[in-house]
Scaffold this active site. Structure first.
Site: not given
Length: 524
Positions: A383, A427
């Site tokens: 992430d 993301e």
């Protein structure tokens, strides 16, 4: 362009590979055309041989008829001379007997239409008696070949000589003669019967023959006696060097042969036959072109028909091949479009990485393969740290560019074709690593973390001032009944542990699911 994952049971280029239809169509059309041409050739060749065989039979029959007629002609004259020679040798000749001989000679000539006349010469070649009323006033025949033959040879058999002009009236005749002996067997003279050359000319004309056809009668030594068409200049010429006398007669007394004439260069089918009783040869020839005239017409018609059929098949084949080609082009375009749609359906349009749909398919495949082969399967979840702040600070356009840069960094660290980089959502990214244990997964995760950091993407919202990522790793050997969801949850748990421990680091989760290693190069 990324390659989509296909059904593992599909094997392009395998034994079930699709037949190239266009090539097969071309080969089929060519085979049909060749078969048609081959059948035409076989039919025409068979027909040609049949016509030639019929012509050979007709030629043999013609020469047999010619031989029979020639033999009968000379035999009739020979029988007349035999009886006359016996009479003359028994009674002799002289002033008293000559008038009776003359009347007898005249009656015999009138009975046989082929006879020009009968002539008796003494041992000096002087005229004694003829079938004509008056004796010629010119000299005798001591210079004639037939007279010299009998003068020098004691044989009593009939002798046939080359054609000559009669000294009686200048007519062309074929001389057949016999020796006349006295009571003591000494040479006494010659009895001659002249066969009209015109008789054979009329006989030859009675046959239906092409204008370029040839018929002839010759002595066995090749001396020409009579011929159709009649050419006076060729009477007496030698045919001994021709193919009939050189190649055919030495091996067979009768037969057929296809011979090119040395006179007019015309190829003719010759039939020939040598007479049994006399040293004579007859032959008849028909031009090959005449024999095959009907065949040529039939061959032309058949060839035109087959050519039209071949042209039609070729045109239809050409149109069909064009349609097949167009179909192949359309099919290729559809296949390309399908592949593009599949890529769109299985890949993220922004980053070019696989999406969750392809990720789930790959998980099912790798789980089954790992269970069969007892091989380790690893998953990295990562992430982007503080990405919301990045979007708020630099905008969504810059955020999209940031996602693309991170995706490139992730993709660059996947060195094998089997490694699958995925945009998991927002993301968050994932990397599926088949045949990789936890140590290998940790190594690749660290490569990704350093690759992103080395890009030096400015991030004012991050404590370090640049963009970083946090990663979680999990690896295990799949077994039947293992849950894909649990596999993802454990890797995701490792990722959250990395975030909880301060971000910009990699966390490895043990088989039991508890954090085992925490690695970071900088303190956030």
């Amino acid at each position: 362009m990324p390659t989509p994952i296909h059904d593992p049971h599909y094997a392009p280029g395998g034994p079930l590979k699709r037949l190239p239809l266009r090539k097969a169509a071309v080969m089929f059309v060519a085979a049909v055309c060749l078969c048609l041409c081959g059948l035409l050739y076989l039919q025409l060749e068979q027909s040609r041989r049949y016509d030639l065989s019929l012509a050979e039979v007709a030629s043999s029959n013609l020469t047999r008829a010619m031989a029979q007629q020639a033999q009968d002609t000379f035999l009739s004259a020979d029988l007349v001379m035999t009886s006359l020679v016996d009479w003359i040798q028994a009674d002799g000749f002289g002033v008293v007997r000559n008038p009776r001989l003359q009347r007898t000679f005249a009656r015999r000539v009138q009975a046989l239409e082929q006879l020009h006349g009968l002539f008796l010469f003494d041992k000096n070649g002087q005229w004694v008696v003829t079938s004509f009323d008056d004796l010629p006033r010119r000299g005798g025949v001591a210079d004639r070949d037939y007279f010299k033959f009998h003068q020098q040879n004691p044989t009593l058999l009939a002798h046939i000589g080359p054609a000559i002009r009669s000294r009686q009236n200048g007519e062309w005749i074929i001389p057949i003669s016999r020796r006349v002996n006295d009571q003591h067997g000494e040479f006494q003279g010659v009895l001659l019967a002249g066969i009209k050359l015109a008789y054979f000319d009329q006989f030859f004309k009675s046959f239906s023959l092409d204008d370029n056809g040839v018929m002839f009668l010759a002595l066995s030594d090749g001396t020409l006696l009579a011929r159709r068409p009649f050419e006076e200049a060729r009477i007496g010429e030698s045919l001994a060097h021709g193919d009939i006398f050189q190649k055919y007669l030495p091996h067979a007394s009768f037969g057929n042969g296809m011979i090119r004439s040395v006179v007019d260069n015309v190829i003719r089918l010759y039939g020939y036959r040598q007479l049994d009783a006399y040293p004579l040869v007859v032959a008849a020839a028909t031009p090959k072109e005449t024999i095959l005239r009907g065949w040529y017409a039939n061959a032309y018609q058949s060839s035109v028909i087959v050519a039209l059929v071949v042209l039609g098949v070729g045109l239809f084949g050409w149109v069909f091949v064009l349609q097949v080609r167009n179909g192949e082009l359309i099919e290729a375009d559809l296949r390309t479009a399908q592949e593009r749609l599949e890529v769109i359906a299985t890949h993220d349009s922004l980053t070019g990485l696989a999406n969750r749909r392809l990720f789930e398919r790959a998980l099912d495949i790798e789980f089954a393969r790992g269970a069969r082969q007892q091989s380790s399967l690893s998953l990295i979840m990562l992430d982007i740290d503080f990405f919301k702040r990045y979007n708020d600070t630099y905008g969504h356009v810059a955020g999209d560019q940031c996602l693309a840069e991170v995706a490139r960094a992730v993709k660059s660290c996947c060195h094998r074709k089997s490694d699958l980089a995925v945009r998991y959502g927002g993301e968050e990214f994932a990397v599926l690593l088949p045949d990789t244990d936890i140590h290998g997964a940790f190594t690749i995760a660290e490569q990704i973390r350093h690759s992103v950091k080395d890009k030096h993407i400015i991030h004012s919202g991050a404590p370090s001032g640049s963009l970083t990522v946090s990663l979680g790793c999990y690896a295990f050997i799949p077994e039947d009944g293992d849950s894909v969801e649990v596999f993802i949850e454990r890797a995701d748990a490792a990722l959250y542990q990395a975030k909880n421990f301060g971000r910009n680091r990699t966390v490895v989760v043990s088989m039991e699911g508890s954090p085992e290693v925490v690695v970071h190069s900088e303190v956030c």
